[in-house]
Enzyme design. Structure first.
Site, PDB file in Angstrom:
ATOM      1  CB  SER A 164      -0.923   0.034   1.163  1.00  0.00           C
ATOM      2  OG  SER A 164      -0.263  -0.205   2.388  1.00  0.00           O
ATOM      3  CB  THR A 165       3.814   2.322   1.662  1.00  0.00           C
ATOM      4  OG1 THR A 165       3.325   1.724   2.916  1.00  0.00           O
ATOM      5  CG2 THR A 165       4.480   3.789   2.216  1.00  0.00           C
ATOM      6  CE  LYS A 176      10.356  -5.186   0.671  1.00  0.00           C
ATOM      7  NZ  LYS A 176       9.278  -4.536   0.754  1.00  0.00           N
ATOM      8  N   GLY A 224       3.060  -8.698   1.822  1.00  0.00           N
ATOM      9  CA  GLY A 224       2.327  -8.487   0.646  1.00  0.00           C
ATOM     10  C   GLY A 224       2.699  -9.705  -0.104  1.00  0.00           C
ATOM     11  CG  ASP A 243       5.493  -6.246   6.011  1.00  0.00           C
ATOM     12  OD1 ASP A 243       4.556  -5.735   6.040  1.00  0.00           O
ATOM     13  OD2 ASP A 243       6.075  -7.133   5.144  1.00  0.00           O
ATOM     14  CG  ASP A 267       9.332  -2.341  -1.585  1.00  0.00           C
ATOM     15  OD1 ASP A 267       8.209  -2.255  -1.626  1.00  0.00           O
ATOM     16  OD2 ASP A 267      10.174  -3.636  -2.039  1.00  0.00           O
ATOM     17  CE  LYS A 296       3.771  -0.983   8.006  1.00  0.00           C
ATOM     18  NZ  LYS A 296       4.056  -0.790   6.493  1.00  0.00           N
ATOM     19  CD  GLU A 298       8.362  -6.497  -1.831  1.00  0.00           C
ATOM     20  OE1 GLU A 298       7.458  -5.766  -2.023  1.00  0.00           O
ATOM     21  OE2 GLU A 298       8.744  -6.942  -0.697  1.00  0.00           O
TER      22      GLU A 298
HETATM   23  C1  5RP Z   1       5.202  -6.661   0.008  1.00  0.00           C
HETATM   24  C2  5RP Z   1       5.925  -5.857   1.178  1.00  0.00           C
HETATM   25  C3  5RP Z   1       5.808  -4.498   1.529  1.00  0.00           C
HETATM   26  O1  5RP Z   1       6.470  -3.779   1.072  1.00  0.00           O
HETATM   27  C4  5RP Z   1       5.285  -4.699   3.057  1.00  0.00           C
HETATM   28  O2  5RP Z   1       4.410  -5.775   3.274  1.00  0.00           O
HETATM   29  C5  5RP Z   1       4.677  -3.355   3.427  1.00  0.00           C
HETATM   30  O3  5RP Z   1       3.333  -2.995   3.048  1.00  0.00           O
HETATM   31  P1  5RP Z   1       2.460  -2.086   3.289  1.00  0.00           P
HETATM   32  O4  5RP Z   1       2.990  -0.778   2.647  1.00  0.00           O
HETATM   33  O5  5RP Z   1       1.172  -2.420   2.563  1.00  0.00           O
HETATM   34  O6  5RP Z   1       2.150  -1.835   4.746  1.00  0.00           O
HETATM   35  O7  5RP Z   1       7.159  -6.315   1.642  1.00  0.00           O
HETATM   36  O8  5RP Z   1       5.921  -8.023  -0.005  1.00  0.00           O
END
Ligand code: 5RP
Length: 257
Positions: free
Chosen positions: A34-35, A101, A104, A91, A88, A128, A110
């Protein structure tokens, strides 16, 4: 800003600041989550407004669709070669800028993309930041072949690891195991706290069924933390004092996408 939560505004703020590091002609890695999705929108807006020529390598199929829809040029990593910058989300981020990470499910691509970049900037909301990695369940990408066997081997590694908890579950998508863009499965490991991330990453990566863990150790160069009021803290390197600036939260409403 009506309609957007504090957390979404914080993600927007981090994303907006991060695209300030993009220069004309750059080859960029685009993260997932989402970020990162905010970042792709901010990037597309800036590229459109300034006529920037950018070559983008997405870290997931969903980011690829978003980037293309917003008019960004998308190529494969092999077509791009070496990248100037990857932006990027994460988490968890510890004070040494080590990361968890993969929430998602995209951490394999990544990591491949980030490791093929001169620089990785991580963007996040303040939630985070952690003192120690491990409260967020560690995603471990494994082959679907021998899934139960890999789960058992991971459990054995965890018995000898310096962690506060040791339960795992296969990530599901409805009734079937979740599949990554690479067709693999994910085992989420609830570890509570990870005492020795390097040793754990090494031990897990030594298992033949493990493709990659969500531990990003020594990969992230800089962190941008956004806040809901538009404040942004840019931490240029591990241990560096944050440089604070502001973005206008109202701009979030005018982004494409
Ligand atoms: C996806 C990731 C994301 O960068 C991580 O989950 C953060 O996601 P969000 O910005 O939605 O909190 O590693 O594999």
């Amino acid at each position: 800003m009506p309609g957007l939560t504090e957390s979404e505004l914080a993600k927007f703020a981090a994303a907006q600041r991060s695209v300030g590091f993009v220069e004309d002609g750059m080859k960029l890695g685009l993260g997932t989550g989402s970020t990162a999705a905010w970042m792709v929108r901010c990037l597309a807006a800036r590229a459109r407004a300034e006529g920037l020529r950018l070559t983008c390598v997405p870290t997931s199929d969903r980011t690829a669709v978003q980037a293309k829809d917003l008019g960004l040029e998308v190529v494969s990593l092999d077509e791009a070669g070496w990248l100037d910058l990857t932006i990027d989300g994460a988490d968890e981020i510890d004070p040494a800028m080590n990361l968890i990470k993969g929430g998602g499910g995209a951490h394999l691509r990544e990591k491949v993309v980030a490791m093929a970049s001169d620089r990785m900037i991580v963007i996040a909301d303040p939630g985070k930041e952690v003192v120690q990695l491990g409260a967020f369940a560690l995603p471990i990408e494994v082959l679907s072949f021998g899934l139960d066997s890999s789960v058992a081997q991971i459990a054995r590694v965890l018995e000898n690891a310096e962690v506060a908890a040791r339960t795992t579950q296969v990530r599901m998508a409805g009734d079937a195991p979740f599949r990554t863009d690479e067709g693999n499965c994910i085992v989420d490991a609830n570890l509570g706290a990870i005492g020795q991330p390097e040793a754990l990453a090494h031990a897990l990566n030594a298992l033949p069924g493990v493709v990659e863990t969500g531990l990003f150790l020594g990969v992230c160069d800089s962190v941008v933390i956004g806040h809901g009021d538009g404040r942004v803290d840019m931490i240029a390197a591990p241990g560096a004092a944050p440089e604070t600036s502001r973005v206008d939260p109202a701009e979030a409403a005018h982004l494409p996408g």
